[in-house]
Design an enzyme around this catalytic site. Structure first.
Site, short mmCIF file in Angstrom:
data_model
loop_
_atom_site.label_atom_id
_atom_site.label_comp_id
_atom_site.label_asym_id
_atom_site.label_seq_id
_atom_site.Cartn_x
_atom_site.Cartn_y
_atom_site.Cartn_z
N CYS A 54 0.82 -1.22 0.00
CA CYS A 54 0.00 0.00 0.00
C CYS A 54 0.84 1.26 0.00
O CYS A 54 0.41 2.30 -0.46
CB CYS A 54 -0.89 0.07 1.23
SG CYS A 54 -1.87 -1.39 1.46
N LYS B 66 2.76 9.45 -2.82
CA LYS B 66 1.65 9.13 -3.72
C LYS B 66 1.76 9.92 -5.02
O LYS B 66 1.27 9.48 -6.07
CB LYS B 66 0.31 9.44 -3.05
CG LYS B 66 -0.06 8.47 -1.95
CD LYS B 66 -0.58 7.15 -2.49
CE LYS B 66 -0.73 6.13 -1.35
NZ LYS B 66 -0.92 4.77 -1.86
N GLU C 146 3.88 7.76 -7.00
CA GLU C 146 3.15 6.53 -7.36
C GLU C 146 2.19 6.81 -8.52
O GLU C 146 2.14 6.08 -9.50
CB GLU C 146 2.38 5.99 -6.16
CG GLU C 146 1.64 4.70 -6.48
CD GLU C 146 0.81 4.18 -5.30
OE1 GLU C 146 0.86 2.99 -5.04
OE2 GLU C 146 0.10 4.99 -4.65
#
Lengths: 163, 567
Positions: free
Chosen positions: B299, B354, B357
């Site tokens: 995650c 993020k 990502e």
């Protein structure tokens, strides 16, 4: 990792000093002694070997004046500018060498990689002031003229050696 | 009873095992100024702001002096005031003072202390150089010339995260913070976690700002803007936006976003539910097959980047599940195909990594990324302020359909141990409320950086490790390398998990705990606690996801995309 770089020399040096963080300075010294500077390729390699970050090794290498990240000349000329040498006029010697070799405070190595010109703060030979060293050989009571002469003869020596 | 005490400004203060004078003095209600002190980092003693005067008139740095019974110190003498002002003046003399255009304006410690000590004039000429900005990283923006050399980033990056992307370079007046050979951050070992930016007291390190891109999309009538909000965001905005008490602000955030003109708003915990189902399946099949390595969670994008860079050999054991953000994004884009308008998808995240990502090539479909823009909590706060919305007066609203059903399991993803607990709830055969409670007491909750639990799944015990802070991950990997066996490992790069993410407003240890508690409260208040019981999941697997589970929810990271630079 750079494939073309031969790491066997570095391996020997690392093993000789021990694969530990406390050996970093002595490893860097030995590498510099071999290559006359610290090649960039050794940084990630050494970081892996002693398990610290590359940035930390870069930090050590840039902290000490003695380490060089740029290739140095065949002859490393160090003009002493400690107090004794300074008052006995070391700066004119430095200026003469800079103009002879086309160097400056920022550019310290000649393009032909023959000479590197640095200053050093006291070589502990104040009785011989002003002093300079060439690859750790001490030349006492130097004058600008003597320095020019010395550089000239070193250059000839190098040319002969090459020929 | 403890009778040991010392005198601080003439008043007795009991010694209760404080590590240093600074902690004791702060406990005594005096906010001693510092730039370089964080209780979880090693003591560096560089800024000299926390100096105190002892009974003989000597100055001592409180951060690096252990307290002793009978000691007498003063924290606010004429000499100390002059000393602190001098430090500030010297720092300011070498600092770009264009505060109004600095991203850290209003959250800068240098600015705050300059105000506090009433620095109205700097006696020295300003030697600061023009901004020297490194914006190569998709996550972090660096301006070398705003650095005050406190070393907080260096210690955070090496001690807590074991990354060591930056360190001091050169010495004396030439000293800077630098990557090896001063390469751009994106080409260094940086994993984008943003913890350096969180602790940086000035504008030298900050989160990359993508708010303009979101505003642009919002203003474009041709574009439908769809947003997902991660669990950790809702528990970290309240105080910054003027609420007196800490609270779960999801409803208010939804209301704010709607007023700002966002078309559809969803909760990332739906993505988390998908992750739970997929990861639980993966865990069960790994257990069945048997493996030499544990299943690592996937995650956390900073962890994935760290693993790729430092332990590529472990990548085969990292779950193929996309992160909840990416799973949900694929879903939103798939769903958006049915709408006639172009969908712009923004994810509001507690996380700087993020941003990296979202930009990874693995998550592009036909050239377009699934997440068009990642906005951190800090940026969200700025956007709400920019909108002029009075947050405290907003009436909470609910998220949109068709992805409106959330579970408690999905919500606790935002705190360390949450992913594990959600997966345990899913794989455990015992579905009673008692079993649910028991899962909370297996040792996986709490802010410790390294936790372990043994959980019964079917006919065997499953050994679990939960780590947060990459240095803890590294230590665990060392133990696994030495032969220790685990079945499941949850890794979160930021200490405490996403609630303490690099994109969140800076959190003290106390704040982290509080944010975690708010998420556990939200879990308690959810009528559905288990991901597999979310009726939405059934609909999705039989509808949007039919035949596309692998394409939309899983990923195979390609090592050549390791560099944060490839964004």
């Amino acid at each position: 990792m750079n494939r073309e770089f031969d790491y066997s020399v570095v391996d020997g040096i690392i093993d000789g000093n021990g694969r530990k963080i406390s050996s970093v300075i002595s490893i860097l010294q030995d590498i510099q002694e071999h290559y006359r500077y610290l090649p960039r390729e050794i940084f990630p390699y050494l970081a892996d070997a002693v398990a610290v970050s590359e940035a930390r090794i870069y930090s050590v290498a840039t902290f000490y004046e003695n380490f060089s990240l740029e290739p140095k000349g065949l002859y490393v000329v160090k003009v002493c500018d400690g107090t004794a040498c300074h008052v006995r006029r070391s700066i004119p010697i430095l200026n003469r060498l800079r103009s002879d070799l086309g160097l400056s405070e920022r550019k310290v190595t000649t393009d032909d990689l023959l000479f590197t010109l640095e200053t050093v703060s006291c070589l502990g030979a104040c009785g011989l002031a002003p002093v300079l060293t060439v690859n750790d050989k001490v030349y006492p009571a130097v004058t600008p003229d003597k320095a020019s002469q010395l550089v000239k003869s070193l250059r000839e020596e190098a040319t002969h050696a090459a020929a | 009873m403890n009778r040991e005490f010392m005198l601080i400004d003439g008043l007795p203060a009991p010694l209760q095992g404080e590590k240093n004078l600074l902690e004791l003095i702060r406990k005594a209600g005096i906010s001693l100024p510092t730039f370089c002190y964080y209780s979880e980092l090693s003591v560096y003693g560089a800024c000299r702001m926390c100096m105190v005067e002892n009974e003989w008139g000597d100055l001592e740095a409180a951060c690096s002096t252990p307290p002793k019974a009978g000691m007498k110190v003063r924290t606010n003498t004429a000499r100390l005031r002059a000393y602190r002002r001098m430090i500030l003046e010297l720092l300011l003399a070498d600092h770009c003072r264009d505060c109004t255009t600095c991203p850290k304006n209003d959250s800068c410690r240098l600015q705050e202390l300059a105000v506090r000590f009433g620095i109205e004039r700097v006696r020295f000429p300003n030697t600061a150089e023009a901004p020297d900005i490194d914006d190569s990283s998709p996550c972090i923006r660096r301006d070398k010339n705003k650095c005050i050399l406190c070393g907080d980033c260096v210690r955070m990056c090496s001690e807590i995260q074991n990354v060591g992307a930056v360190d001091f370079a050169y010495r004396g007046s030439k000293m800077t913070i630098s990557t090896a050979f001063d390469v751009p951050l994106a080409e260094s070992g940086c994993v984008g976690c943003g913890q350096c930016a969180a602790v940086c007291p000035t504008g030298a390190l900050g989160v990359k700002d993508d708010t303009r891109r979101l505003w642009e999309a919002v203003s474009d009538p041709q574009v439908k803007v769809v947003v997902q909000i991660a669990p950790a965001v809702r528990v970290a905005v309240g105080r910054e936006l003027g609420l007196a008490e800490p609270e779960n602000c999801m409803g208010r955030i939804v209301a704010a976003l709607r007023r700002m003109g966002i078309d559809e708003i969803f909760d990332t915990s739906v993505g988390a539910d998908l992750t739970v189902l997929e990861e639980a399946g993966e865990l069960l099949s790994t257990l069945k097959k048997g493996s030499d390595l544990p299943l690592f969670t996937s995650c956390c994008p900073a962890w994935v980047a760290y693993c790729e860079k430092s332990h590529p050999e472990l990548m085969r054991a990292v779950s193929t599940c996309r992160s909840p953000m990416q799973m949900f994004a694929s879903l939103i884009k798939e769903h958006g195909k049915r709408s006639g308008r172009k969908v712009f998808h923004a994810a509001i995240m507690p996380c700087t990594a993020k941003k990296f990502e979202a930009a990874r090539p693995e998550f592009r479909h036909g050239g377009a990324p699934a997440v068009d823009c990642v906005i951190t909590t800090q940026e969200l706060i700025r956007m709400i302020r920019e909108s002029g919305l009075v947050f405290a007066e907003l009436e909470p609203e609910a998220v949109d359909m068709p992805f409106g059903t959330v579970t408690g399991a999905g919500l606790i993803f935002g705190v360390t141990g949450g992913v594990t607990e959600a997966v345990i709830r899913c794989v455990s055969a015992d579905k009673t409320p008692g079993a649910l409670r028991a899962a909370a007491y297996t040792g996986i909750r709490g802010m410790s950086g390294s936790k372990e639990a043994l959980v019964r799944v079917g006919d065997r015990d499953v050994k679990i490790a939960v780590v947060s802070g990459l240095a803890h991950a590294e230590e665990l990997i060392g133990r696994i390398g030495a032969g220790e066996k685990y079945d499941f490992v949850e890794v979160m790069a930021c200490p405490g998990g996403c609630v303490n993410g690099g994109g969140q407003p800076l959190a003290s240890a106390f704040d982290r705990e509080e944010r975690g508690d708010l998420l556990y409260n939200a879990d308690r208040m959810s009528s559905i606690k288990r991901s597999e019981e979310n009726p939405l999941m059934m609909t999705l697997y039989n509808g949007l996801l039919k035949g596309k589970v692998h394409d939309l929810l899983h990923v195979h990271y390609r090592t050549e995309n390791t560099g944060v630079s490839h964004a």
